[in-house]
Scaffold this motif. Structure first.
Motif, PDB file in Angstrom:
ATOM      1  N   GLY A  95       0.895  -1.237  -0.082  1.00 44.98           N
ATOM      2  CA  GLY A  95       0.027   0.007   0.057  1.00 44.98           C
ATOM      3  C   GLY A  95       0.781   1.093   0.150  1.00 44.98           C
ATOM      4  N   GLU A  96       0.762   2.140   1.066  1.00 44.80           N
ATOM      5  CA  GLU A  96       1.565   3.435   0.997  1.00 44.80           C
ATOM      6  C   GLU A  96       2.725   3.041   1.965  1.00 44.80           C
ATOM      7  OE1 GLU A  96       1.272   5.853  -0.538  1.00 44.80           O
ATOM      8  OE2 GLU A  96      -0.603   5.077  -1.811  1.00 44.80           O
ATOM      9  N   ILE A  97       2.785   2.021   2.638  1.00 44.45           N
ATOM     10  CA  ILE A  97       3.912   1.745   3.357  1.00 44.45           C
ATOM     11  C   ILE A  97       4.978   0.982   2.600  1.00 44.45           C
ATOM     12  CG2 ILE A  97       4.506   0.317   5.593  1.00 44.45           C
ATOM     13  CD1 ILE A  97       2.168   1.284   6.963  1.00 44.45           C
ATOM     14  N   MET A  98       6.055   1.306   3.061  1.00 41.55           N
ATOM     15  CA  MET A  98       7.347   0.548   2.466  1.00 41.55           C
ATOM     16  C   MET A  98       7.928  -0.336   3.511  1.00 41.55           C
ATOM     17  SD  MET A  98      11.129   1.928   1.037  1.00 41.55           S
ATOM     18  CE  MET A  98      10.533   2.527  -0.377  1.00 41.55           C
ATOM     19  N   ALA A  99       7.756  -1.626   3.020  1.00 42.15           N
ATOM     20  CA  ALA A  99       8.163  -2.665   3.991  1.00 42.15           C
ATOM     21  C   ALA A  99       9.554  -3.150   3.412  1.00 42.15           C
ATOM     22  CB  ALA A  99       7.254  -3.951   4.122  1.00 42.15           C
ATOM     23  N   CYS A 100      10.398  -3.339   4.227  1.00 43.28           N
ATOM     24  CA  CYS A 100      11.819  -3.603   3.987  1.00 43.28           C
ATOM     25  C   CYS A 100      12.363  -4.829   4.777  1.00 43.28           C
ATOM     26  CB  CYS A 100      12.839  -2.516   4.014  1.00 43.28           C
ATOM     27  SG  CYS A 100      12.378  -1.074   3.072  1.00 43.28           S
ATOM     28  N   LEU A 101      13.320  -5.752   4.133  1.00 47.80           N
ATOM     29  CA  LEU A 101      13.735  -7.014   4.870  1.00 47.80           C
ATOM     30  C   LEU A 101      15.183  -6.552   4.783  1.00 47.80           C
ATOM     31  CD1 LEU A 101      12.014  -9.837   2.985  1.00 47.80           C
ATOM     32  CD2 LEU A 101      11.454  -8.835   5.007  1.00 47.80           C
ATOM     33  N   PRO A 102      15.789  -5.807   5.929  1.00 47.39           N
ATOM     34  CA  PRO A 102      16.995  -5.569   5.850  1.00 47.39           C
ATOM     35  C   PRO A 102      18.065  -6.520   5.913  1.00 47.39           C
ATOM     36  CG  PRO A 102      16.134  -5.373   8.260  1.00 47.39           C
ATOM     37  CD  PRO A 102      15.156  -5.715   7.115  1.00 47.39           C
ATOM     38  N   THR A 103      18.977  -6.210   5.179  1.00 47.47           N
ATOM     39  CA  THR A 103      20.209  -7.458   4.779  1.00 47.47           C
ATOM     40  C   THR A 103      21.590  -6.846   5.068  1.00 47.47           C
ATOM     41  OG1 THR A 103      20.480  -6.886   2.507  1.00 47.47           O
ATOM     42  CG2 THR A 103      18.748  -8.614   3.067  1.00 47.47           C
ATOM     43  N   GLY A 104      21.659  -5.652   5.400  1.00 43.88           N
ATOM     44  CA  GLY A 104      23.037  -5.147   5.499  1.00 43.88           C
ATOM     45  C   GLY A 104      22.970  -4.125   6.607  1.00 43.88           C
ATOM     46  N   ALA A 105      23.899  -4.107   7.609  1.00 37.89           N
ATOM     47  CA  ALA A 105      23.851  -3.153   8.584  1.00 37.89           C
ATOM     48  C   ALA A 105      25.379  -2.869   9.251  1.00 37.89           C
ATOM     49  CB  ALA A 105      22.789  -3.649  10.024  1.00 37.89           C
ATOM     50  N   THR A 106      25.837  -1.656   9.689  1.00 37.64           N
ATOM     51  CA  THR A 106      26.668  -1.385  10.278  1.00 37.64           C
ATOM     52  C   THR A 106      26.350  -0.408  11.663  1.00 37.64           C
ATOM     53  OG1 THR A 106      27.191   0.528   8.872  1.00 37.64           O
ATOM     54  CG2 THR A 106      28.415  -1.433   8.197  1.00 37.64           C
ATOM     55  N   LEU A 107      27.317  -0.754  12.674  1.00 37.34           N
ATOM     56  CA  LEU A 107      27.427   0.217  13.677  1.00 37.34           C
ATOM     57  C   LEU A 107      28.614   1.215  13.473  1.00 37.34           C
ATOM     58  CD1 LEU A 107      26.204   0.780  16.643  1.00 37.34           C
ATOM     59  CD2 LEU A 107      27.605  -0.938  17.505  1.00 37.34           C
ATOM     60  N   TYR A 158       9.309  -1.021   8.721  1.00 38.69           N
ATOM     61  CA  TYR A 158       8.150  -0.355   7.906  1.00 38.69           C
ATOM     62  C   TYR A 158       8.156   1.187   8.061  1.00 38.69           C
ATOM     63  CZ  TYR A 158       5.878  -4.854   8.249  1.00 38.69           C
ATOM     64  OH  TYR A 158       5.544  -6.258   8.527  1.00 38.69           O
ATOM     65  N   VAL A 159       8.316   1.755   6.789  1.00 37.70           N
ATOM     66  CA  VAL A 159       8.534   3.200   6.558  1.00 37.70           C
ATOM     67  C   VAL A 159       7.270   3.641   6.213  1.00 37.70           C
ATOM     68  CG1 VAL A 159      10.047   4.963   5.690  1.00 37.70           C
ATOM     69  CG2 VAL A 159      11.047   2.847   6.127  1.00 37.70           C
ATOM     70  N   ASN A 160       6.762   4.773   6.769  1.00 37.78           N
ATOM     71  CA  ASN A 160       5.623   5.459   6.232  1.00 37.78           C
ATOM     72  C   ASN A 160       6.139   6.998   6.103  1.00 37.78           C
ATOM     73  OD1 ASN A 160       3.269   6.644   5.808  1.00 37.78           O
ATOM     74  ND2 ASN A 160       2.447   6.502   8.045  1.00 37.78           N
ATOM     75  N   MET A 161       6.203   7.228   4.735  1.00 36.41           N
ATOM     76  CA  MET A 161       6.429   8.545   4.259  1.00 36.41           C
ATOM     77  C   MET A 161       5.315   9.426   4.184  1.00 36.41           C
ATOM     78  SD  MET A 161       9.940   8.407   4.387  1.00 36.41           S
ATOM     79  CE  MET A 161      10.667   9.692   3.248  1.00 36.41           C
ATOM     80  N   THR A 162       4.148   8.994   4.330  1.00 37.76           N
ATOM     81  CA  THR A 162       3.108   9.831   4.018  1.00 37.76           C
ATOM     82  C   THR A 162       2.796  10.874   5.304  1.00 37.76           C
ATOM     83  OG1 THR A 162       1.306   8.280   4.924  1.00 37.76           O
ATOM     84  CG2 THR A 162       2.179   7.952   2.717  1.00 37.76           C
ATOM     85  N   LEU A 186      -0.819  -1.223   9.055  1.00 39.87           N
ATOM     86  CA  LEU A 186      -0.015  -2.317   8.565  1.00 39.87           C
ATOM     87  C   LEU A 186      -0.716  -3.483   7.841  1.00 39.87           C
ATOM     88  CD1 LEU A 186       3.009  -2.927  11.091  1.00 39.87           C
ATOM     89  CD2 LEU A 186       2.994  -1.702   8.996  1.00 39.87           C
ATOM     90  N   SER A 187      -0.315  -3.906   6.955  1.00 43.05           N
ATOM     91  CA  SER A 187      -1.270  -5.068   6.292  1.00 43.05           C
ATOM     92  C   SER A 187      -1.354  -6.363   7.187  1.00 43.05           C
ATOM     93  CB  SER A 187      -0.362  -5.707   4.918  1.00 43.05           C
ATOM     94  OG  SER A 187      -0.971  -6.787   4.446  1.00 43.05           O
ATOM     95  N   LEU A 188      -2.644  -6.817   7.290  1.00 38.71           N
ATOM     96  CA  LEU A 188      -3.114  -8.117   8.105  1.00 38.71           C
ATOM     97  C   LEU A 188      -2.800  -7.708   9.641  1.00 38.71           C
ATOM     98  CD1 LEU A 188      -1.626 -11.054   6.254  1.00 38.71           C
ATOM     99  CD2 LEU A 188      -4.191  -9.976   6.119  1.00 38.71           C
ATOM    100  N   SER A 189      -2.894  -6.558   9.911  1.00 40.74           N
ATOM    101  CA  SER A 189      -2.748  -5.992  11.406  1.00 40.74           C
ATOM    102  C   SER A 189      -3.426  -4.628  11.775  1.00 40.74           C
ATOM    103  CB  SER A 189      -1.163  -5.767  11.686  1.00 40.74           C
ATOM    104  OG  SER A 189      -0.728  -5.177  12.883  1.00 40.74           O
ATOM    105  N   THR A 190      -3.671  -4.559  13.255  1.00 41.86           N
ATOM    106  CA  THR A 190      -4.292  -3.368  13.604  1.00 41.86           C
ATOM    107  C   THR A 190      -3.335  -2.200  13.789  1.00 41.86           C
ATOM    108  OG1 THR A 190      -4.419  -4.181  15.806  1.00 41.86           O
ATOM    109  CG2 THR A 190      -6.283  -4.695  14.321  1.00 41.86           C
ATOM    110  N   MET A 191      -2.031  -2.694  13.856  1.00 44.88           N
ATOM    111  CA  MET A 191      -0.927  -1.547  14.386  1.00 44.88           C
ATOM    112  C   MET A 191      -0.799  -0.775  13.126  1.00 44.88           C
ATOM    113  SD  MET A 191       3.004  -2.312  14.936  1.00 44.88           S
ATOM    114  CE  MET A 191       3.865  -1.192  15.587  1.00 44.88           C
ATOM    115  N   GLN A 192      -0.645   0.699  13.627  1.00 41.35           N
ATOM    116  CA  GLN A 192      -0.554   1.879  12.733  1.00 41.35           C
ATOM    117  C   GLN A 192       0.964   2.273  12.891  1.00 41.35           C
ATOM    118  OE1 GLN A 192      -3.700   4.735  13.466  1.00 41.35           O
ATOM    119  NE2 GLN A 192      -4.767   3.758  11.575  1.00 41.35           N
ATOM    120  N   VAL A 193       1.412   2.765  11.506  1.00 41.13           N
ATOM    121  CA  VAL A 193       2.586   3.462  11.629  1.00 41.13           C
ATOM    122  C   VAL A 193       2.260   5.013  11.499  1.00 41.13           C
ATOM    123  CG1 VAL A 193       4.773   3.742  10.521  1.00 41.13           C
ATOM    124  CG2 VAL A 193       3.544   1.411  10.630  1.00 41.13           C
ATOM    125  N   PRO A 194       2.644   5.940  12.285  1.00 39.66           N
ATOM    126  CA  PRO A 194       2.433   7.240  12.248  1.00 39.66           C
ATOM    127  C   PRO A 194       2.740   7.935  11.065  1.00 39.66           C
ATOM    128  CG  PRO A 194       3.170   6.335  14.607  1.00 39.66           C
ATOM    129  CD  PRO A 194       3.372   5.355  13.648  1.00 39.66           C
TER     130      PRO A 194
END
Lengths: 287, 154
Positions: B80-92, B109-113, B119-127
């Motif tokens: 939908g309007e939310i970008m869902a990402c499976l992170p694969t690379g990270a550094t500290l 989950y990133v909500n740029m709107t 969220l899909s199949l969830s009641t959780m909202q991303v502000p």
């Protein structure tokens, strides 16, 4: 006098704002634990002394350098060649026998496995053919794609570039790459079946429903239920396909990223057959 | 230095005060929260972390500025309007070192709107303009994070 008044005004304005900005006194966080009410809370973890995140378990620490023990060990020497290693000899009193039984550790790799390079070729002489039956590799690795496709074309007698290969264009997104994903490039993620294209299903640990399997070139590829809102679900929706159990004949068999496969009933858009999915454009190519 | 700044008079002085207060308020906007649970069970919670999306990477910096977790690679798709990402690379980036962090699973989950998204199949909202994240590292550490995006630089 005016300057002093402005200074006082500034002090009044800035002080509470600064306090809000650093509730933890600059430490950047708080710990659970201590005086917890209700549910038991986990114990706080130690914080790095220099501040920042506590990910010490995930960060590789530099290994301390070991003294150069046993560097100079001639082969076949037994105790005579390493007589004074101190504790080493005490803990391994039968160096002589050990050495006798494994006299050429350094050379064993070469001696016992002299043809690693050839073995790979000998044991897997038909990579090109194998990939014909697992065309999914094409999407995974650009470097392999060229070789695989060349090999496939030769082996299946497809001359030229695209002869006898049916491409089913995406009925919804007819533009360039990644139109299906708001223009954002998608790449497979390791640790997930199909690189996560069909949903965030961890390899070997997914609880998703199994949707049959496909046997190709002696390998069995298990299919899983496509997760809602995944890129794979978008693909199915675009083609109005409904996923079904793999196995029976007369199905649309689609190979996706990283050796993943799903099956669907044929419809007006897609005839029964085996296809390779292009994740850039969500188009299908018959194979 | 401070006294010299206040040698300005009238409107200039007022503008300077406003600018300082304004910059302080911006600093106070860093209101993300990170929770790190070690494999052994210990937990740290970091308030007021700064969340930035810089050149297609997600940067999360502690309030003291001494540690930044950067997720630089992910398989992202829109739900939908939310970008869902499976992170694969990270550094500290911390203490002068850049250390790779192995991620084995998780989703960002990133909500740029400008509106909250469910969220899909969830009641959780991303502000609006917010990020919700939960990942597991190769060492069994769970890192969760939520908060408003403080900066986006493409």
């Amino acid at each position: 006098m005016r300057n002093i008044a402005i200074l006082l005004t500034l002090a009044i304005l800035v002080a509470p704002a600064s306090a809000m900005a650093r509730p933890g006194g600059g430490g950047g966080g708080r710990d659970f634990g201590g005086g917890g009410r209700g549910m038991a809370r986990p114990a706080p973890a130690a914080r790095p002394s220099g501040g920042g995140f506590n990910l010490s378990n995930d960060v590789r620490r530099p290994q301390p350098q070991r003294p150069p023990q046993n560097v100079q060990r001639p082969n076949n020497g037994g105790n005579f060649n390493r007589p004074n290693n101190g504790n080493n000899n005490v803990n391994r009193p039968n160096n002589g026998n050990n050495n006798g039984n494994r006299p050429n550790n350094g050379n064993n790799n070469n001696g016992n496995r002299p043809n690693n390079g050839n073995n790979n070729n000998g044991n897997r002489p038909n990579n090109g053919n194998n990939n014909v039956n697992r065309p999914n590799n094409g999407n995974n690795n650009n470097g392999n794609r060229n070789n695989i496709n060349n090999g496939n074309r030769n082996n299946v007698n497809i001359s030229g570039n695209t002869v006898n290969r049916t491409v089913v264009n995406n009925p919804v997104y007819t533009g360039g790459a990644w139109g299906w994903n708001h223009g954002v490039a998608w790449a497979p993620a390791p640790y997930y079946w199909g690189g996560g294209f069909w949903g965030a299903m961890a390899i070997s640990a997914t609880s998703a429903a199994i949707y049959g399997s496909i046997v190709a070139n002696g390998h069995s590829y298990t299919s899983y239920q496509v997760q809602p809102s995944s890129p794979g679900a978008t693909f199915l929706t675009n083609y109005s396909l409904t996923q079904v159990q793999c196995g029976p004949s007369g199905l649309v068999v689609v190979y996706g990223p990283q050796n993943s496969v799903i099956c669907a009933n044929p419809n007006n858009y897609v005839a029964a057959g085996t296809y390779q999915l292009n994740t850039d454009t969500l188009t299908l190519s018959s194979i | 230095m401070l006294g010299r700044s206040f040698s300005f008079r009238g409107l200039a002085g007022a503008a300077l005060v406003a600018a300082i207060v304004s910059s302080t308020a911006i600093a106070a906007r860093a209101e993300g929260t990170v929770r790190i649970q070690q494999a052994a069970g210990g937990v740290n919670v970091y308030d007021n972390v700064k969340i930035q999306i810089l050149h297609q990477t997600l940067n999360v910096t502690t309030a003291d500025g001494k540690g930044t977790l950067i997720i630089y690679r992910a398989a992202c798709s829109y739900q939908g309007e939310i970008m869902a990402c499976l992170p694969t690379g990270a550094t500290l980036v911390q203490g002068g070192d850049v250390s790779p962090i192995k991620i084995v699973s998780g989703t960002v989950y990133v909500n740029m709107t400008s509106g909250a998204q469910t969220l899909s199949l969830s009641t959780m909202q991303v502000p609006a303009h917010s990020v919700v994240m939960a990942i597991k590292t190769g060492k069994g550490t769970y890192i969760t994070m939520n908060g408003t995006i403080d900066k986006v630089a493409k």
